[in-house]
Structures are given as C-alpha cells and as structure tokens.
Enzyme design. Structure first.
Site, PDB file in Angstrom:
ATOM      1  N   ARG A 107      23.559  37.549  75.094  1.00  0.00           N
ATOM      2  CA  ARG A 107      24.172  38.642  74.348  1.00  0.00           C
ATOM      3  C   ARG A 107      24.971  38.137  73.149  1.00  0.00           C
ATOM      4  O   ARG A 107      24.954  38.745  72.088  1.00  0.00           O
ATOM      5  CB  ARG A 107      25.047  39.491  75.276  1.00  0.00           C
TER       6      ARG A 107
ATOM      7  N   LYS B 237      35.294  44.063  52.159  1.00  0.00           N
ATOM      8  CA  LYS B 237      35.169  45.013  53.267  1.00  0.00           C
ATOM      9  C   LYS B 237      34.261  44.407  54.331  1.00  0.00           C
ATOM     10  O   LYS B 237      33.092  44.757  54.477  1.00  0.00           O
ATOM     11  CB  LYS B 237      34.627  46.352  52.765  1.00  0.00           C
TER      12      LYS B 237
ATOM     13  N   LYS C  33      43.775  45.232  40.415  1.00  0.00           N
ATOM     14  CA  LYS C  33      43.201  46.477  40.897  1.00  0.00           C
ATOM     15  C   LYS C  33      44.095  47.667  40.572  1.00  0.00           C
ATOM     16  O   LYS C  33      45.180  47.515  40.011  1.00  0.00           O
ATOM     17  CB  LYS C  33      42.928  46.380  42.403  1.00  0.00           C
TER      18      LYS C  33
ATOM     19  N   GLU D 121      40.402  46.080  36.924  1.00  0.00           N
ATOM     20  CA  GLU D 121      39.726  47.318  37.302  1.00  0.00           C
ATOM     21  C   GLU D 121      40.173  48.463  36.393  1.00  0.00           C
ATOM     22  O   GLU D 121      41.369  48.638  36.148  1.00  0.00           O
ATOM     23  CB  GLU D 121      40.049  47.664  38.756  1.00  0.00           C
TER      24      GLU D 121
ATOM     25  N   ASP E 217      35.305  51.311  37.908  1.00  0.00           N
ATOM     26  CA  ASP E 217      35.365  51.888  39.245  1.00  0.00           C
ATOM     27  C   ASP E 217      35.057  53.376  39.256  1.00  0.00           C
ATOM     28  O   ASP E 217      35.673  54.163  38.530  1.00  0.00           O
ATOM     29  CB  ASP E 217      36.758  51.645  39.838  1.00  0.00           C
TER      30      ASP E 217
END
Length: 313
Positions: A120, A155, A187, A229, A250
């Site tokens: 597994r 992410k 950002k 950004e 963005d």
C-alpha cells in the site's frame, strides 16, 4: 538504478528544477520510515503473519489500470530498500512514460509477507505522483504549438513538495520556486501591506532589487529571481520599466493578457510574463494563445486524481 527521467525543454531565467538526486532519495528514505510506521503502527501486518508462511516468496507485477504518465519509480525503489527484508524493485518502463491500461511498470520481488506489508505504501506513492504527472502532461499537451510553458505552484501536500514538483517535471512541466527562500515574489498581500506605507508595485520592485544586491553574495544575487504580481494593467507599464524578471498576471481574462503582451512587445522588454488564476484543462489553451510565456497553476497538484495502479499476482 539509472536515472531515467525525461528531459524538459530549455527555458530562460528558470527557477531551480527538482530532479532525481541523492538528496531527494535521502528525503524519500526519511519519509518512508514514517509512512511504514503509519501503516504498521510500529508492529506488523498481523493478517500476513497469521496466514502467510514465513518462507513464502513472491514475484509480482505492478500494473497500471488506466492511461496516464507513470511517476515515482525511482522513489518506489527507495521505499522498497527502506522496507528491507529482501525486497527487490525492478522498473520495467522509464520515469515519465506514457502508459496504457495493463502496462507493467515494475516488478516487486521478495518474501510474501514483506511484499504485502510494503504494497500500500508503494502504490500510494505511485498513484499520487503519477496522477500529478498525468495532470501536468494534459496541460502541457493542451498548450502544444504555443511557446508557453506550464509551471507548478506551492500548492502541494505538506511534506510532499519535492515529490509533487518532481512529478510535475516528469509530466513535462516546470517548477516554480520551491519555497519562500529561493526567489523574491511580491504577491498581492505584500502589496496590500506596503500600501499602508504608500509603496506601490513599482517601488516594491526597486526595493527588492536593492535588497537582493545588498543581502546576498554576487552569485546568489544574480540567481535570485524578482517577480511581482499584478491583478490589473494600471501599473503594468511602470512596473515593466523597472525590469523585474517576471510579472505575474493574476486572474486576468485572455483579452487583458493579450494587451499586456502587446505592451511588452511595443517597449521591447525582456521581462517574462506569467499568467495564473482560473487555470484548468478547459481554459489553459486560450490563456496560452494570448502570448504569455508561462502559466503557473496549482491544478495538477490539488485537483489531480490518483492513477489507478495495482499489484498483480
């Protein structure tokens, strides 16, 4: 085991790319100890101990049950080594290979109890990494014919970032920054915090350049990418004039992205344009056709289904 990783095309001003290495193998080995502890509970597979003779020996095929891209064969070899007890892992195809249902991708050989105890953990590894690689390959295929490249994001599953990014590379994509430490990326929330001090994106880029030059030795400063950004074009021309390495556009619609590309062309800037936000398999081609250089997306790492991989007797 030889390195059979698929090569990616050349790309200018690139972030560090994750490839198979001794350090990544060590990372997998350390993680594998925890994976086995999670599954065996510091005890054993009592079902196998109770039913399978200790001297039984098995040779099993690892088979994919649906089309995709196989990833994680190198890592699975490390997991088999950590499991020990005479397990032997032999890949049958190359990392990053396109596979169809029924393809035998590897063989796992050893004492039957050990095979069942490791099954597994190995299949989870292959399923996750292959799912990410396959999702990436689909995006890469969707933008084929354009000069646009697919990049990942941060992410990723906590603790799995290197493996997630390695899988993206096997799918033909590129790795964005590994973390907060290896690039300057200004950002939206950085800009929101700076707005309190009446500092906009243009000045933020200038200050970032100055900071990098003062804070790092020359070689690292040269390698440190500065990216900013923007969520609109109001400051685009001014920011472009400061020559950041990359401007992240963005959540802009395709027509706005195309306008940004046109502005860059008119001024002859070498700044790379990267689109992000709303990137899916059904939208990525239209974004690529706007002329942006890169598309960064978390879709392969947070939406990819696992590839169905099984161990056949």
């Amino acid at each position: 085991m030889p390195n059979m990783t698929r090569a990616r095309p050349a790309e200018p001003r690139i972030f560090h790319q994750v490839s198979w290495s001794d350090s990544l193998a060590d990372h997998v080995a350390e993680a594998a100890a925890d994976w086995f502890a999670e599954d065996l509970g510091h005890e054993c597979d009592w079902t196998s101990v109770g039913l399978i003779p200790a001297d039984d020996f098995s040779e099993l095929d690892v088979v994919v049950r649906e089309q995709g891209v196989i990833a994680g064969l190198e890592a699975a070899a490390v997991v088999a080594r950590v499991a020990g007890n005479g397990l032997y892992w032999q890949p049958a195809v190359s990392e990053g290979s396109r596979v169809t249902p029924g393809t035998v991708v590897a063989r796992l050989t050893g004492p039957t109890r050990s095979v069942l105890a490791a099954e597994r953990v190995i299949l989870n590894l292959l399923g996750r990494m292959s799912g990410v690689a396959w999702a990436t390959r689909q995006l890469v295929d969707a933008v084929r014919g354009t000069p646009c490249h697919i990049y990942d994001t941060r992410k990723t599953i906590p603790g799995w970032r290197l493996l997630d990014k390695y899988a993206v590379g096997l799918g033909g994509g590129f790795n964005h920054r590994l973390g907060l430490y290896d690039a300057i990326l200004i950002k939206d929330n950085h800009l929101a915090a700076l707005a309190v001090h009446e500092i906009g994106p243009t000045e933020a880029v200038r200050r970032s350049r100055d900071f990098v030059a003062k804070a790092f030795p020359p070689a690292r400063a040269q390698a440190m990418i500065v990216e900013v950004e923007l969520d609109g074009l109001a400051d685009f021309a001014d920011v472009l004039a400061t020559e950041p390495d990359v401007i992240l556009l963005d959540n802009m619609p395709p027509e706005m992205l195309a306008e940004a590309v046109a502005i860059r062309s008119r001024v002859g800037s070498a700044t790379i344009l990267e689109a992000s936000g709303g990137v899916r398999l059904d939208t990525v081609a239209a974004i690529a056709r706007t002329g942006v250089d890169r598309i960064s997306t978390g879709w392969p790492t947070h939406h990819a289904p696992w590839l169905d991989v099984g161990l056949d007797w």
